[in-house]
Design a protein around this motif. Structure first.
Motif: not given
Length: 89
Positions: A68-89
């Motif tokens: 999982v990815a978790m964002r903290v701080g004032p922008r915690y509720g703002i969506a961000c781009v997807d993170l990915f690993c090539v190995v898991n594709r």
């Protein structure tokens, strides 16, 4: 046996991740769990790319279902781009 020290060295050398008082905290490892800490999504993707490279070198598989990815701080509720690993594709 897999030694995670090499992964930590790679991440630290990349200068990606968080430092506090000159001490690197960008990658915390406990048993088979890895916690990556970064100041930006771009830095986090760079760290994941390094983990990808490590996984390819040592034939390690990441369980993306448990990841999982978790964002903290004032922008915690703002969506961000997807993170990915090539190995898991």
């Amino acid at each position: 046996a897999i030694y995670m020290d090499d992964l930590v060295v790679r991440l630290k050398a990349s200068k990606l991740g968080c430092c506090l008082n000159g001490i690197y905290y960008g990658c915390l490892v406990y048993a088979d769990d890895i916690l990556l800490l970064s100041h930006s999504v771009l830095a986090m993707q760079g760290m994941l790319d390094i983990c990808d490279s490590y996984a390819a070198d040592f034939d390690v598989k990441f369980n993306s279902i448990k990841s999982v990815a978790m964002r903290v701080g004032p922008r915690y509720g703002i969506a961000c781009v997807d993170l990915f690993c090539v190995v898991n594709r």
